[in-house]
Motif scaffolding. Sequence first.
Motif, short mmCIF file in Angstrom:
data_model
loop_
_atom_site.label_atom_id
_atom_site.label_comp_id
_atom_site.label_asym_id
_atom_site.label_seq_id
_atom_site.Cartn_x
_atom_site.Cartn_y
_atom_site.Cartn_z
N SER A 178 3.49 1.37 -6.43
CA SER A 178 2.53 2.40 -6.85
C SER A 178 1.11 1.88 -6.81
N THR A 179 0.94 0.56 -7.03
CA THR A 179 -0.39 -0.05 -6.94
C THR A 179 -0.92 0.05 -5.52
N LEU A 180 -0.05 -0.22 -4.54
CA LEU A 180 -0.47 -0.11 -3.15
C LEU A 180 -0.74 1.33 -2.76
N SER A 181 0.07 2.25 -3.27
CA SER A 181 -0.16 3.67 -2.98
C SER A 181 -1.53 4.11 -3.48
N LEU A 182 -1.91 3.61 -4.66
CA LEU A 182 -3.23 3.93 -5.20
C LEU A 182 -4.32 3.33 -4.34
N ALA A 183 -4.11 2.09 -3.86
CA ALA A 183 -5.10 1.46 -2.99
C ALA A 183 -5.27 2.23 -1.70
N ILE A 184 -4.15 2.68 -1.11
CA ILE A 184 -4.22 3.46 0.14
C ILE A 184 -4.96 4.77 -0.10
N ALA A 185 -4.69 5.40 -1.25
CA ALA A 185 -5.38 6.66 -1.58
C ALA A 185 -6.88 6.43 -1.73
N ASN A 186 -7.26 5.34 -2.39
CA ASN A 186 -8.69 5.03 -2.57
C ASN A 186 -9.36 4.75 -1.23
N ILE A 187 -8.66 4.03 -0.35
CA ILE A 187 -9.21 3.75 0.97
C ILE A 187 -9.40 5.06 1.74
N MET B 49 2.60 -11.20 3.97
CA MET B 49 1.64 -10.48 3.13
C MET B 49 0.36 -11.30 2.94
N VAL B 50 0.50 -12.60 2.78
CA VAL B 50 -0.69 -13.46 2.62
C VAL B 50 -1.56 -13.38 3.86
N ARG B 51 -0.95 -13.45 5.05
CA ARG B 51 -1.73 -13.38 6.29
C ARG B 51 -2.46 -12.04 6.41
N LEU B 52 -1.78 -10.96 6.03
CA LEU B 52 -2.42 -9.65 6.10
C LEU B 52 -3.59 -9.55 5.13
N MET B 53 -3.45 -10.10 3.94
CA MET B 53 -4.52 -10.02 2.94
C MET B 53 -5.65 -10.99 3.20
N ASN B 54 -5.47 -11.90 4.15
CA ASN B 54 -6.55 -12.80 4.57
C ASN B 54 -7.24 -12.29 5.83
N LEU B 55 -7.07 -11.01 6.11
CA LEU B 55 -7.63 -10.38 7.31
C LEU B 55 -9.15 -10.51 7.36
N VAL B 56 -9.67 -10.78 8.55
CA VAL B 56 -11.12 -10.82 8.80
C VAL B 56 -11.49 -9.64 9.68
N GLU C 144 -10.57 1.15 8.50
CA GLU C 144 -9.39 1.34 9.34
C GLU C 144 -8.53 0.08 9.33
N SER C 145 -9.17 -1.09 9.40
CA SER C 145 -8.44 -2.36 9.35
C SER C 145 -7.77 -2.54 8.00
N ALA C 146 -8.52 -2.21 6.93
CA ALA C 146 -7.97 -2.37 5.57
C ALA C 146 -6.77 -1.47 5.36
N GLU C 147 -6.88 -0.22 5.79
CA GLU C 147 -5.77 0.72 5.60
C GLU C 147 -4.54 0.24 6.37
N SER C 148 -4.75 -0.23 7.60
CA SER C 148 -3.63 -0.72 8.40
C SER C 148 -2.96 -1.89 7.71
N ALA C 149 -3.76 -2.82 7.16
CA ALA C 149 -3.20 -4.00 6.50
C ALA C 149 -2.40 -3.61 5.26
N VAL C 150 -2.97 -2.74 4.43
CA VAL C 150 -2.28 -2.35 3.19
C VAL C 150 -1.01 -1.58 3.51
N ARG C 151 -1.06 -0.74 4.54
CA ARG C 151 0.16 -0.01 4.92
C ARG C 151 1.23 -0.97 5.42
N GLN C 152 0.83 -2.01 6.13
CA GLN C 152 1.81 -3.00 6.58
C GLN C 152 2.42 -3.76 5.41
N VAL C 153 1.58 -4.07 4.40
CA VAL C 153 2.10 -4.71 3.19
C VAL C 153 3.10 -3.78 2.51
N SER C 154 2.78 -2.50 2.45
CA SER C 154 3.69 -1.53 1.85
C SER C 154 5.01 -1.47 2.61
N SER C 155 4.95 -1.53 3.93
CA SER C 155 6.16 -1.54 4.74
C SER C 155 6.98 -2.80 4.49
#
Length: 414
Positions: A338-347, A125-132, A77-88
């Motif tokens: 499209s790379t992020l869309s694929l990541a969201i689909a995989n998640i 984006m860096v802060r989101l991808m460094n999520l704990v 859930e955290s990962a999906e939220s972060a990737v969606r925020q990066v997409s936004s």
Amino acid sequence: MANLRIAGQTATRRYVNNLHSNFFRKNESENKIITNRKYTRASQSPLDAAKALKVRKAISEVETYQRNLETAKGIYESAESAVRQVSSIMQTLQQELIRGAHGTYALHPDKQIIGETIETLGDQMVRLMNLVSADRRIFGGVNNSDQPPFKIENDTVYFNGVNVNLYSDPNMFPDSRVSYLDAGLGLAWENEYTIDSQTAIPVTFNGAAILGSGMDENAVTLYRFSIPDDGTAPYTLDLTFNGTSHTVEFDGTFANLQANLPSGIILTELGSGGFSLRASDNKSGLLVESSDLTVTSTTIGGFPRNIIQLTLDAAASVRAGTDDLTALYADLIFAAGSTLSLAIANIGSEQAFIEFNQERLTGNMYSLLEQQNLLEHPDLGSEITNQKVLEMIYNATLQMSASTIPMSIFNFMR
């Protein structure tokens, strides 16, 4: 007289034994009701106790798997939220790049402000991808050190300490492997160091795979020209595109030129009546010539595939005022989405798999608890009936004592 005395002692002894036995059975039944257990010692029912021990072990394992899946669910859930925020953020970034590529904006200070805004988006984006999450740096692979997986130094992006442009294969970066949780799928190892991904739930991600890595070595040629302010329109461009020749006439306006260009060519408006042409797929052959316009070309190669690095390079392009290059970065950012869309689909696919396994384990737990109940817990209705019968037997045995046990001399001393 001796024979009669022995018979009396035997009857008394038998009566006392029966009394103790009846009391023991009544007490044992009462304990079953009070404790809701068939037995309190393994010796009372060795076979059931052995089976119950196996069932308890299985219940403990299922509980562990359920906790693991709950942890994994929170991580995803955290990962999906972060990737969606990066997409936004990327959508906002593309809008800023389109604004920065517009030729009407002055080089200073407007484009400097836009460049700073774009850099700020890269930092976000860096802060989101460094999520704990769950004490894990979930986008760092197996990196769980104090050092975050992504960092920016001197306008260069690093993943786990290595320049993101260095490797096109994201698995080449240090600590790029992912961590797993056992979910009761029959955990197995592919080799000494690698878990079979089909037998466990991944709970960290390779951030370089999500955001991209390496360089795109395909060269891009930008053709630039300006419209002279002498009223000599129409103008003519001779184009060779994908091996086909085209002659395009236009009146010097952006809209008119855009309407007459072959499909697959991108037009960018530059400052001071300038234009830029390039192929949309960055691979198709494009040659631009003109008899009445001065056309210059610049070939650029080696664009980063990493989204954050693209963002930083795009910010530099905006600051430099290279509008056509900025427009190219806007397209590259759009394509990288499209790379992020694929990541969201995989998640999302993994989340569905987690939910499936949670339902599977819930069913397993119901079955195990039912087995445990049959092996360890009495049927209270039947046991209460049994206890009442045993209590009646015990009370009847007590009443028989007057006719079974001889009265002593103390009974007459009143």
